[in-house]
Design an enzyme around this catalytic site. Sequence first.
Site, PDB file in Angstrom:
ATOM      1  N   ARG A  15     -26.740  30.511  -9.679  1.00 18.40           N
ATOM      2  CA  ARG A  15     -26.921  29.069  -9.608  1.00 18.40           C
ATOM      3  C   ARG A  15     -27.801  28.610 -10.770  1.00 18.40           C
ATOM      4  NH1 ARG A  15     -29.689  28.382  -4.071  1.00 18.40           N
ATOM      5  NH2 ARG A  15     -29.641  26.169  -4.649  1.00 18.40           N
ATOM      6  N   SER A  17     -30.427  26.464 -10.674  1.00 15.97           N
ATOM      7  CA  SER A  17     -31.793  26.037 -10.380  1.00 15.97           C
ATOM      8  C   SER A  17     -32.791  26.869 -11.175  1.00 15.97           C
ATOM      9  CB  SER A  17     -32.084  26.165  -8.888  1.00 15.97           C
ATOM     10  OG  SER A  17     -32.201  27.532  -8.519  1.00 15.97           O
ATOM     11  N   LYS A  87     -30.742  36.610   0.919  1.00 14.63           N
ATOM     12  CA  LYS A  87     -30.658  35.881   2.189  1.00 14.63           C
ATOM     13  C   LYS A  87     -29.542  34.845   2.185  1.00 14.63           C
ATOM     14  CE  LYS A  87     -34.158  32.319   1.142  1.00 14.63           C
ATOM     15  NZ  LYS A  87     -33.255  31.162   1.205  1.00 14.63           N
ATOM     16  N   ASP A  88     -29.061  34.434   0.991  1.00 17.47           N
ATOM     17  CA  ASP A  88     -28.001  33.429   0.896  1.00 17.47           C
ATOM     18  C   ASP A  88     -26.602  34.032   0.903  1.00 17.47           C
ATOM     19  OD1 ASP A  88     -29.904  31.420   0.713  1.00 17.47           O
ATOM     20  OD2 ASP A  88     -29.943  31.465  -1.482  1.00 17.47           O
ATOM     21  N   SER A 136     -34.748  25.072   7.424  1.00 19.93           N
ATOM     22  CA  SER A 136     -34.304  26.235   8.200  1.00 19.93           C
ATOM     23  C   SER A 136     -34.495  26.005   9.693  1.00 19.93           C
ATOM     24  CB  SER A 136     -35.098  27.471   7.766  1.00 19.93           C
ATOM     25  OG  SER A 136     -35.011  28.506   8.717  1.00 19.93           O
ATOM     26  N   ARG A 138     -34.120  28.318  11.811  1.00 21.37           N
ATOM     27  CA  ARG A 138     -34.828  29.518  12.272  1.00 21.37           C
ATOM     28  C   ARG A 138     -36.335  29.272  12.284  1.00 21.37           C
ATOM     29  NH1 ARG A 138     -37.722  32.642   9.285  1.00 21.37           N
ATOM     30  NH2 ARG A 138     -36.776  31.788   7.392  1.00 21.37           N
ATOM     31  N   ARG A 139     -36.850  28.762  11.175  1.00 21.87           N
ATOM     32  CA  ARG A 139     -38.287  28.493  11.099  1.00 21.87           C
ATOM     33  C   ARG A 139     -38.704  27.464  12.142  1.00 21.87           C
ATOM     34  NH1 ARG A 139     -37.576  27.899   4.669  1.00 21.87           N
ATOM     35  NH2 ARG A 139     -37.872  30.079   4.054  1.00 21.87           N
ATOM     36  N   ARG A 156     -34.398  18.916   2.216  1.00 19.41           N
ATOM     37  CA  ARG A 156     -33.440  19.649   1.390  1.00 19.41           C
ATOM     38  C   ARG A 156     -33.841  19.596  -0.070  1.00 19.41           C
ATOM     39  NH1 ARG A 156     -28.233  20.249   2.431  1.00 19.41           N
ATOM     40  NH2 ARG A 156     -28.371  21.506   0.536  1.00 19.41           N
ATOM     41  N   GLY A 157     -33.124  20.381  -0.876  1.00 19.49           N
ATOM     42  CA  GLY A 157     -33.361  20.417  -2.310  1.00 19.49           C
ATOM     43  C   GLY A 157     -33.883  21.768  -2.746  1.00 19.49           C
ATOM     44  N   ASN A 158     -33.871  22.022  -4.071  1.00 16.37           N
ATOM     45  CA  ASN A 158     -34.454  23.259  -4.561  1.00 16.37           C
ATOM     46  C   ASN A 158     -35.977  23.191  -4.396  1.00 16.37           C
ATOM     47  OD1 ASN A 158     -35.512  21.819  -6.820  1.00 16.37           O
ATOM     48  ND2 ASN A 158     -33.574  22.078  -7.906  1.00 16.37           N
ATOM     49  N   THR A 161     -37.757  20.258  -5.971  1.00 13.52           N
ATOM     50  CA  THR A 161     -37.521  18.995  -5.263  1.00 13.52           C
ATOM     51  C   THR A 161     -38.323  18.920  -3.980  1.00 13.52           C
ATOM     52  OG1 THR A 161     -35.288  18.859  -6.172  1.00 13.52           O
ATOM     53  CG2 THR A 161     -35.745  17.561  -4.190  1.00 13.52           C
ATOM     54  N   ARG A 162     -38.359  20.026  -3.224  1.00 16.05           N
ATOM     55  CA  ARG A 162     -39.087  20.014  -1.958  1.00 16.05           C
ATOM     56  C   ARG A 162     -40.591  19.864  -2.179  1.00 16.05           C
ATOM     57  NH1 ARG A 162     -36.554  25.091   1.136  1.00 16.05           N
ATOM     58  NH2 ARG A 162     -35.661  25.569  -0.907  1.00 16.05           N
ATOM     59  N   CYS A 251     -27.172  31.499   7.778  1.00 22.63           N
ATOM     60  CA  CYS A 251     -28.520  31.081   7.382  1.00 22.63           C
ATOM     61  C   CYS A 251     -28.965  29.860   8.167  1.00 22.63           C
ATOM     62  CB  CYS A 251     -28.583  30.791   5.891  1.00 22.63           C
ATOM     63  SG  CYS A 251     -27.621  29.371   5.356  1.00 22.63           S
TER      64      CYS A 251
END
Length: 347
Positions: A15, A17, A87-88, A136, A138-139, A156-158, A161-162, A251
């Site tokens: 990717r 990013s 993980k992705d 997530s 899960r979190r 959301r976002g990379n 961004t977050r 995920c």
Amino acid sequence: MSVADTPRKFVLASRASQLAQIQTNTVRDALTAAHPGTSFDTSFMTTGGDHNQSQALYLLGGKGLWTKELEVALRERAVDMLVHSYKDVPTVLPDGCEIAGVLEREDPVDVLVVKQGAPWASLEELPAGSVVGSSSVRRVAQLKRRFPQLVFQDVRGNLNTRMAKLDAPDGPFAAIILAKAGMVRLGWAARITADLGPPSVLHAVSQGALAIEIRADDAPARALCRSVTHWPTEWRCAAERACLRVLEGGCSVPVGVYTALVEGTGEGGEPRGTLSITGAVTSLGGERHVEHALEEDVRSVEDAEAVGARLAKVLLETGAKEILDEINVDRAKKIEQAKTNNERVDA
């Protein structure tokens, strides 16, 4: 020199990013160090997960969101290796593709990052009603069990961004939850407020590890990847992925794991070890939580996978199946609602 005699250049892709590029360059540098006479290049592209930054990951169809376009380029021989945050990567790969290399893992835990200048040092210190961001489920599911007084909101976002959303003066977030590995690789370890490790939070399957995907018929690429593979990380991730594969989670479902491997060697110097693995499935609201652990001696990556699969079966037999079934029903309803809302907007 004929074309047939020209040394092959291997192209690594990922990717676009900043984090993905850093990770790809890390793998390229490891390969170059191990094979200084071989040429490696990089290529970066945007994936479906990068295009859709508004909908929650929970509704977007799983891990293939980050890998599909890359795998098309790989299968069309436009590139030779794909570098992924492990993980992705879906637990079942497309025909003709395989994971050939796994680099040594960064610390796989999640971390708390509070807004710039905020005084809080832990989740316990956040005032009731504070908004905590995470992409997530899960979190969120695990943290809702311990911190019902906090408000969890999708972000959301990379990572860039977050972090910007977190620090925006008029933004809603008091803190966000991220993977420690990404923060460390980006050089932002100083912004980490606190680790969130087991037993409080079990991390995502293969979190913190980098994987190299190749075409299954590319023996030269496989040999290169094997030379940089860290076998303890590979075995631990294999167990985690086998557990997830049996649970049929992605995920965007609340499946958490933790593994440890006590490394050893056999009489002939072959690797072996004692593997411990903990797995958990948590309902979306955090009300129900199923958790179990196994510990077994392993002598191969296949042994590690078998342990992970056995753990998944124990989880399914003790309540995880009902939780996962409810999550699938909930997702289907939300997807249908999202389609209805989009149709109203279009009208």
